[in-house]
Design an enzyme around this catalytic site. Structure first.
Site, PDB file in Angstrom:
ATOM      1  N   ASP A  23      -5.562   0.386   5.790  1.00 51.73           N
ATOM      2  CA  ASP A  23      -5.783  -0.939   6.375  1.00 51.73           C
ATOM      3  C   ASP A  23      -7.042  -1.603   5.826  1.00 51.73           C
ATOM      4  O   ASP A  23      -7.890  -2.099   6.559  1.00 51.73           O
ATOM      5  CB  ASP A  23      -5.877  -0.834   7.893  1.00 51.73           C
ATOM      6  N   THR A  47       0.832  -1.200   0.000  1.00 47.90           N
ATOM      7  CA  THR A  47       0.000   0.000   0.000  1.00 47.90           C
ATOM      8  C   THR A  47       0.868   1.254   0.000  1.00 47.90           C
ATOM      9  O   THR A  47       2.065   1.210   0.255  1.00 47.90           O
ATOM     10  CB  THR A  47      -0.916   0.052   1.238  1.00 47.90           C
ATOM     11  N   GLU A  48       0.225   2.337  -0.275  1.00 50.13           N
ATOM     12  CA  GLU A  48       0.832   3.656  -0.188  1.00 50.13           C
ATOM     13  C   GLU A  48       1.358   3.870   1.237  1.00 50.13           C
ATOM     14  O   GLU A  48       0.729   3.452   2.207  1.00 50.13           O
ATOM     15  CB  GLU A  48      -0.272   4.656  -0.523  1.00 50.13           C
ATOM     16  N   CYS A  96       2.373   6.256   4.427  1.00 50.30           N
ATOM     17  CA  CYS A  96       2.018   7.544   5.028  1.00 50.30           C
ATOM     18  C   CYS A  96       2.889   7.780   6.250  1.00 50.30           C
ATOM     19  O   CYS A  96       3.253   6.842   6.962  1.00 50.30           O
ATOM     20  CB  CYS A  96       0.552   7.578   5.422  1.00 50.30           C
TER      21      CYS A  96
END
Length: 333
Positions: A211, A145-146, A148
């Site tokens: 998530d 995932t990206e 952050c």
């Protein structure tokens, strides 16, 4: 090569002018370079393999590499720092241990197919999912995932004094992300929304829901039956394993409570059984007593009320509490 091509190139001339002996100055400069183990740029060797940061594992396509650094962990999965070698960007490597589902292979197949669909989601307030695969040898499900910088829980702890206006802006973005998921065809229920998987870019205040690995896709009935989530944020009907996307609205209400009070709901309970008993009997978390803004308190109560009375994300976006007193542009930033 002209002297100006390297650091300190004019030192010889400077010393010569000062001392009148250019040969002596050049000797002095050579000695200084020797003392500092100076090398011309073309002589600097490439880092050896031992100096490079090693990947713990790489995805089957060789695009993503995982480091050992743990960014976070939950009851079901762990999140590691990783790197996308094709795009040259940092990413997050999410890993689910499948041993909990080993008795029912169909669950693994369904989970894998659901995450594949999540890869198609595109929304400003949803974390991007890049890739997913199952590692049969390690019995893990992995998805990229990206990345952050901070989740909302960490960010709020660092910034303990924020206005109700800021909380409204964060809430509006979360609701827009939930509305996108819930009105998607088919409907997607997050099921594990909490402040640790809502992420924020502090520079611009952009909030994204992450998530999504435990999300479930439901049909026209919008009904799901699996018991998954974080107990402090789970709606009472989720424990009964018969619920709709409105369980995410309940979890959002608990997130809003934490955003305001800096306290995880039901932190007064020292075990899961006590949390379960309070949630299923409708007892509010003690943190509700710390909510000082009366309008915010009413808004939270709407979110965590009985399912039949609980509003949708779209309805909450129309609530005057969310929009009053804040200036909104198209990105709600």
């Amino acid at each position: 090569m002209p002297a100006a091509a390297y650091s300190g190139a004019g030192d010889a001339d400077t010393l010569a002018k000062a001392g009148g002996d250019k040969h002596m100055a050049s000797s002095h400069l050579a000695q200084r370079n020797q003392n500092h183990s100076y090398r011309m740029p073309s002589e600097i060797p490439d880092p050896s393999e031992d100096d490079k940061e090693p990947f713990v594992e790489v995805d089957p396509l060789g695009r993503f590499g995982r480091y050992s650094d743990l960014l976070g962990s939950g009851a079901v999965k762990k999140v590691y720092r990783a790197f996308d070698q094709r795009e040259g960007i940092d990413v997050a490597w999410n890993q689910v241990r499948l041993r909990n589902f080993s008795s029912d292979p169909s669950v693994i197949i369904r989970l894998h197919s659901e995450i594949e669909l999540l890869k198609t989601l595109k929304h400003d307030n949803i974390i991007v999912l890049y890739h997913v695969w199952k590692d049969a040898d390690k019995n893990t499900l992995n998805f990229i995932t990206e990345a952050c910088a901070s989740n909302l829980r960490e960010y709020r702890k660092k910034h303990r004094h924020v206005s109700i206006k800021a909380i409204k802006k964060w809430s509006r973005q979360i609701l827009k992300g939930l509305d996108y998921l819930h009105t998607h065809e088919p409907c997607i229920i997050h099921r594990d929304l909490n402040c640790s998987n809502i992420f924020i870019n502090g520079n611009v205040g952009k909030v994204k829901i992450g998530d999504l690995g435990l999300a479930t896709i439901v049909g026209k009935s919008h009904a799901a039956h699996s018991l998954l989530g974080t107990p402090e944020y789970m709606a009472p009907e989720l424990y009964e394993e018969n619920y709709t996307e409105l369980v995410d609205i309940y979890s959002f209400g608990m997130c809003l409570l934490e955003m305001d009070t800096l306290e995880i709901p039901y932190s007064e309970c020292d075990n899961l059984v006590k949390i379960y008993k309070k949630v299923t009997s409708g007892v509010m978390p003690q943190a509700m007593k710390k909510v000082s803004d009366p309008e915010l308190k009413v808004f939270i109560e709407r979110c965590i009320g009985q399912p039949r009375m609980r509003p949708s994300a779209a309805q909450l976006l129309q609530d005057s509490f969310i929009s009053d007193g804040i200036d909104l542009d198209e990105n709600d930033l």
